[in-house]
Design a protein around this motif. Structure first.
Motif, PDB file in Angstrom:
ATOM      1  N   SER A  87       0.840  -1.195   0.000  1.00  0.00           N
ATOM      2  CA  SER A  87       0.000   0.000   0.000  1.00  0.00           C
ATOM      3  C   SER A  87       0.873   1.241   0.000  1.00  0.00           C
ATOM      4  O   SER A  87       2.085   1.174   0.202  1.00  0.00           O
ATOM      5  CB  SER A  87      -0.928   0.014   1.225  1.00  0.00           C
ATOM      6  OG  SER A  87      -0.173   0.246   2.399  1.00  0.00           O
ATOM      7  N   ALA A  88       0.237   2.384  -0.229  1.00  0.00           N
ATOM      8  CA  ALA A  88       0.916   3.674  -0.158  1.00  0.00           C
ATOM      9  C   ALA A  88      -0.069   4.700   0.378  1.00  0.00           C
ATOM     10  O   ALA A  88      -1.271   4.619   0.116  1.00  0.00           O
ATOM     11  CB  ALA A  88       1.432   4.095  -1.531  1.00  0.00           C
ATOM     12  N   LEU A  89       0.457   5.676   1.125  1.00  0.00           N
ATOM     13  CA  LEU A  89      -0.382   6.726   1.698  1.00  0.00           C
ATOM     14  C   LEU A  89       0.257   8.078   1.401  1.00  0.00           C
ATOM     15  O   LEU A  89       1.428   8.306   1.710  1.00  0.00           O
ATOM     16  CB  LEU A  89      -0.527   6.547   3.211  1.00  0.00           C
ATOM     17  CG  LEU A  89      -1.443   7.531   3.937  1.00  0.00           C
ATOM     18  CD1 LEU A  89      -2.891   7.362   3.484  1.00  0.00           C
ATOM     19  CD2 LEU A  89      -1.337   7.353   5.454  1.00  0.00           C
ATOM     20  N   LEU A  90      -0.522   8.971   0.784  1.00  0.00           N
ATOM     21  CA  LEU A  90      -0.019  10.293   0.430  1.00  0.00           C
ATOM     22  C   LEU A  90       0.117  11.196   1.650  1.00  0.00           C
ATOM     23  O   LEU A  90      -0.729  11.185   2.553  1.00  0.00           O
ATOM     24  CB  LEU A  90      -0.972  10.967  -0.566  1.00  0.00           C
ATOM     25  CG  LEU A  90      -0.919  10.474  -2.010  1.00  0.00           C
ATOM     26  CD1 LEU A  90      -2.147  10.971  -2.781  1.00  0.00           C
ATOM     27  CD2 LEU A  90       0.366  10.932  -2.702  1.00  0.00           C
ATOM     28  N   PHE A  91       1.191  11.972   1.654  1.00  0.00           N
ATOM     29  CA  PHE A  91       1.382  13.050   2.615  1.00  0.00           C
ATOM     30  C   PHE A  91       1.691  14.327   1.829  1.00  0.00           C
ATOM     31  O   PHE A  91       2.054  14.271   0.659  1.00  0.00           O
ATOM     32  CB  PHE A  91       2.531  12.739   3.581  1.00  0.00           C
ATOM     33  CG  PHE A  91       2.157  11.845   4.724  1.00  0.00           C
ATOM     34  CD1 PHE A  91       1.933  12.364   5.989  1.00  0.00           C
ATOM     35  CD2 PHE A  91       2.027  10.478   4.543  1.00  0.00           C
ATOM     36  CE1 PHE A  91       1.585  11.549   7.052  1.00  0.00           C
ATOM     37  CE2 PHE A  91       1.679   9.639   5.590  1.00  0.00           C
ATOM     38  CZ  PHE A  91       1.454  10.179   6.857  1.00  0.00           C
ATOM     39  N   ASN A  92       1.567  15.474   2.490  1.00  0.00           N
ATOM     40  CA  ASN A  92       1.752  16.738   1.785  1.00  0.00           C
ATOM     41  C   ASN A  92       3.212  17.089   1.530  1.00  0.00           C
ATOM     42  O   ASN A  92       3.511  17.935   0.689  1.00  0.00           O
ATOM     43  CB  ASN A  92       1.069  17.874   2.545  1.00  0.00           C
ATOM     44  CG  ASN A  92      -0.436  17.810   2.410  1.00  0.00           C
ATOM     45  OD1 ASN A  92      -1.011  16.741   2.276  1.00  0.00           O
ATOM     46  ND2 ASN A  92      -1.089  18.957   2.438  1.00  0.00           N
ATOM     47  N   SER A  93       4.129  16.461   2.244  1.00  0.00           N
ATOM     48  CA  SER A  93       5.556  16.671   2.008  1.00  0.00           C
ATOM     49  C   SER A  93       6.330  15.535   2.660  1.00  0.00           C
ATOM     50  O   SER A  93       5.811  14.819   3.522  1.00  0.00           O
ATOM     51  CB  SER A  93       6.028  18.018   2.584  1.00  0.00           C
ATOM     52  OG  SER A  93       6.023  17.984   4.000  1.00  0.00           O
ATOM     53  N   SER A 236       3.000  -1.828   4.401  1.00  0.00           N
ATOM     54  CA  SER A 236       1.916  -2.805   4.445  1.00  0.00           C
ATOM     55  C   SER A 236       0.566  -2.115   4.571  1.00  0.00           C
ATOM     56  O   SER A 236       0.474  -0.917   4.902  1.00  0.00           O
ATOM     57  CB  SER A 236       2.112  -3.748   5.632  1.00  0.00           C
ATOM     58  OG  SER A 236       1.939  -3.035   6.856  1.00  0.00           O
ATOM     59  N   ASN A 237      -0.486  -2.880   4.339  1.00  0.00           N
ATOM     60  CA  ASN A 237      -1.837  -2.360   4.559  1.00  0.00           C
ATOM     61  C   ASN A 237      -2.058  -1.988   6.016  1.00  0.00           C
ATOM     62  O   ASN A 237      -2.735  -0.998   6.327  1.00  0.00           O
ATOM     63  CB  ASN A 237      -2.875  -3.409   4.139  1.00  0.00           C
ATOM     64  CG  ASN A 237      -2.931  -3.608   2.639  1.00  0.00           C
ATOM     65  OD1 ASN A 237      -2.675  -2.690   1.867  1.00  0.00           O
ATOM     66  ND2 ASN A 237      -3.258  -4.822   2.213  1.00  0.00           N
ATOM     67  N   ILE A 238      -1.474  -2.776   6.921  1.00  0.00           N
ATOM     68  CA  ILE A 238      -1.620  -2.497   8.350  1.00  0.00           C
ATOM     69  C   ILE A 238      -0.969  -1.160   8.694  1.00  0.00           C
ATOM     70  O   ILE A 238      -1.533  -0.351   9.439  1.00  0.00           O
ATOM     71  CB  ILE A 238      -1.023  -3.642   9.195  1.00  0.00           C
ATOM     72  CG1 ILE A 238      -1.862  -4.904   9.028  1.00  0.00           C
ATOM     73  CG2 ILE A 238      -0.921  -3.247  10.667  1.00  0.00           C
ATOM     74  CD1 ILE A 238      -1.276  -6.139   9.692  1.00  0.00           C
ATOM     75  N   LYS A 240      -0.525   1.391   6.701  1.00  0.00           N
ATOM     76  CA  LYS A 240      -1.368   2.460   6.148  1.00  0.00           C
ATOM     77  C   LYS A 240      -2.565   2.726   7.052  1.00  0.00           C
ATOM     78  O   LYS A 240      -2.866   3.884   7.380  1.00  0.00           O
ATOM     79  CB  LYS A 240      -1.831   2.091   4.739  1.00  0.00           C
ATOM     80  CG  LYS A 240      -2.730   3.147   4.103  1.00  0.00           C
ATOM     81  CD  LYS A 240      -3.061   2.809   2.659  1.00  0.00           C
ATOM     82  CE  LYS A 240      -3.961   3.877   2.031  1.00  0.00           C
ATOM     83  NZ  LYS A 240      -4.208   3.617   0.589  1.00  0.00           N
ATOM     84  N   ASP A 241      -3.260   1.672   7.456  1.00  0.00           N
ATOM     85  CA  ASP A 241      -4.427   1.851   8.324  1.00  0.00           C
ATOM     86  C   ASP A 241      -4.025   2.486   9.653  1.00  0.00           C
ATOM     87  O   ASP A 241      -4.760   3.316  10.209  1.00  0.00           O
ATOM     88  CB  ASP A 241      -5.106   0.499   8.579  1.00  0.00           C
ATOM     89  CG  ASP A 241      -5.813  -0.039   7.341  1.00  0.00           C
ATOM     90  OD1 ASP A 241      -6.058   0.758   6.406  1.00  0.00           O
ATOM     91  OD2 ASP A 241      -6.111  -1.246   7.310  1.00  0.00           O
ATOM     92  N   TYR A 242      -2.863   2.097  10.160  1.00  0.00           N
ATOM     93  CA  TYR A 242      -2.396   2.658  11.434  1.00  0.00           C
ATOM     94  C   TYR A 242      -2.135   4.149  11.300  1.00  0.00           C
ATOM     95  O   TYR A 242      -2.540   4.953  12.159  1.00  0.00           O
ATOM     96  CB  TYR A 242      -1.129   1.935  11.890  1.00  0.00           C
ATOM     97  CG  TYR A 242      -0.625   2.419  13.233  1.00  0.00           C
ATOM     98  CD1 TYR A 242      -1.083   1.842  14.413  1.00  0.00           C
ATOM     99  CD2 TYR A 242       0.275   3.472  13.330  1.00  0.00           C
ATOM    100  CE1 TYR A 242      -0.653   2.297  15.655  1.00  0.00           C
ATOM    101  CE2 TYR A 242       0.716   3.934  14.553  1.00  0.00           C
ATOM    102  CZ  TYR A 242       0.251   3.340  15.715  1.00  0.00           C
ATOM    103  OH  TYR A 242       0.670   3.810  16.944  1.00  0.00           O
ATOM    104  N   LEU A 243      -1.467   4.567  10.216  1.00  0.00           N
ATOM    105  CA  LEU A 243      -1.163   5.985  10.017  1.00  0.00           C
ATOM    106  C   LEU A 243      -2.442   6.802   9.850  1.00  0.00           C
ATOM    107  O   LEU A 243      -2.543   7.939  10.339  1.00  0.00           O
ATOM    108  CB  LEU A 243      -0.252   6.167   8.806  1.00  0.00           C
ATOM    109  CG  LEU A 243       1.166   5.598   8.950  1.00  0.00           C
ATOM    110  CD1 LEU A 243       1.915   5.700   7.625  1.00  0.00           C
ATOM    111  CD2 LEU A 243       1.934   6.312  10.053  1.00  0.00           C
ATOM    112  N   ILE A 244      -3.418   6.246   9.170  1.00  0.00           N
ATOM    113  CA  ILE A 244      -4.702   6.939   9.006  1.00  0.00           C
ATOM    114  C   ILE A 244      -5.360   7.183  10.372  1.00  0.00           C
ATOM    115  O   ILE A 244      -6.023   8.198  10.593  1.00  0.00           O
ATOM    116  CB  ILE A 244      -5.639   6.131   8.087  1.00  0.00           C
ATOM    117  CG1 ILE A 244      -5.105   6.159   6.638  1.00  0.00           C
ATOM    118  CG2 ILE A 244      -7.064   6.660   8.138  1.00  0.00           C
ATOM    119  CD1 ILE A 244      -5.809   5.206   5.704  1.00  0.00           C
ATOM    120  N   ASN A 245      -5.123   6.293  11.294  1.00  0.00           N
ATOM    121  CA  ASN A 245      -5.751   6.404  12.614  1.00  0.00           C
ATOM    122  C   ASN A 245      -4.925   7.155  13.647  1.00  0.00           C
ATOM    123  O   ASN A 245      -5.479   7.756  14.577  1.00  0.00           O
ATOM    124  CB  ASN A 245      -6.066   5.010  13.159  1.00  0.00           C
ATOM    125  CG  ASN A 245      -7.333   4.434  12.573  1.00  0.00           C
ATOM    126  OD1 ASN A 245      -8.413   4.700  13.086  1.00  0.00           O
ATOM    127  ND2 ASN A 245      -7.198   3.681  11.499  1.00  0.00           N
TER     128      ASN A 245
END
Length: 370
Positions: A87-93, A236-238, A240-245
């Protein structure tokens, strides 16, 4: 006001010490040897153009409120394939991405070991965590193992940059992976200065060395060789989900707008179709290294980042001004960005720099030190 008088005193002190900073535009049309636009992608008009219909000028909120759009999720799916991650999760910088991972994942009782030359965003992210943290000597595997042996409990994190932004040298990633496996440590790699360069498609050093599956988290920044803006955390997907939370830097930040997200994909697709850009740049790095005299105190680097150590703020500033006067945009790097006594000029080579420009630059550098 008393406070402003105090601030003014600190600014005057920095001027006296030679470390005062100010904003400058390249108004004199100097030849660019300072930007991180290694491949020149920031000026490729084709990357900017988007034939999709207008969607929005802004995402209107954080991803957890009104800001999560189909274009965010589509590009994250693209990035996970591009960087060979689950997975990948976007951040602003990249700064926010490093803060986001390091401030939220390591917990009280855990230990973080970070290379002493890590970027300030890594150091600040580590300080925001509740974990114990220690520096190890730059790229020193013996010192890293010595510190790994002392850790008796909790999760262990080893944090490095794949390529260091001030020295242009690589981390010994294969050996760090071997040590981390031996001591059950989790590796976090900042790929800021390898994204867009290494590998056939520019997917960074971890993928180029086929180590991506053994790295806990990789941080990719798009404001350097990719020539645009934003960043992503691959893992990992885990994760990504952790960072979202739990990542405050993700939760409480307005999401990137459509144009910013789309040009990330456009730029990476362009880089994948033009592998010759990196090959051309590598030949110019070789040319630069071959033309400088051996007596010059230059750091050993096969990366576009080339450093010449002057050993003092005044000396670095004077040398930078000398090169500016000769028509080259080269900036001094002063303490506290680098340690005292390690002040330098940082020369960044680009695919768009001509061989004549590089030859002339080296000629004037050699003359200065003659």
């Amino acid at each position: 006001m008393k406070l402003e008088k105090q601030l003014l005193g600190q600014l005057e002190n920095r001027k006296i010490n030679g470390g005062y900073r100010s904003l400058k535009q390249n108004v004199n049309n100097l030849i660019d040897f300072s930007s991180n636009d290694y491949l020149g992608l920031s000026k490729v008009e084709e990357i900017h153009h988007d034939h999709n219909e207008f969607i929005d000028n802004g995402a209107t909120g954080s991803r957890l409120l009104s800001g999560n759009k189909a274009y965010h999720e589509a590009v994250e799916n693209f990035l996970s394939e591009y960087f060979k991650s689950e997975s990948a999760l976007l951040f602003n910088s990249g700064y926010m991405a490093n803060l986001g991972v390091l401030s939220s994942v390591p917990q009280k009782g855990d230990t973080i070991l970070l290379d002493e030359l890590s970027h300030i965003c890594i150091k600040e992210g580590v300080r925001l965590s509740r974990a114990n943290y220690f520096n190890f000597k730059h790229n020193d595997l013996q010192d890293l193992e010595k510190k790994l042996k002392k850790i008796e409990e909790g999760n262990i994190f080893v944090v490095v940059e794949s390529v260091y932004s001030m020295d242009g040298d690589q981390a010994p990633l294969k050996e760090i992976v071997e040590l981390s496996v031996q001591y059950n440590a989790n590796i976090i790699v900042d790929e800021a200065h390898s994204t867009g360069l290494y590998g056939q498609s520019g997917y960074g050093l971890c993928c180029d060395l086929e180590l991506q599956d053994q790295i806990f988290a990789r941080i990719y920044t798009f404001g350097k060789a990719v020539g645009v803006h934003g960043a992503a955390v691959a893992g990992s997907n885990i994760l990504k989900d952790y960072l979202i939370n739990y990542s405050r830097q993700f939760i409480y930040t307005t999401a990137l707008p459509h144009q910013s997200v789309q040009v990330i994909k456009n730029a990476l697709n362009y880089r994948e179709k033009h592998p010759e850009l990196w090959g051309d740049l590598q030949s110019k790095i070789t040319l630069f290294n071959s033309l400088l005299k051996n007596a010059i105190n230059k750091l050993d680097s096969e990366h576009p980042v080339q450093g010449i150590i002057l050993g003092g703020a005044a000396e670095a500033s004077n040398f930078s001004k000398y090169l500016n006067d000769k028509g080259f945009d080269v900036r001094p790097i002063l303490s506290p960005t680098v340690p005292k006594g390690k002040e330098r000029v940082r020369i960044c080579l680009h695919a768009f720099n001509s061989e004549e420009e590089i030859t002339n630059l080296c000629h004037h550098i050699n003359q200065y030190f003659q």
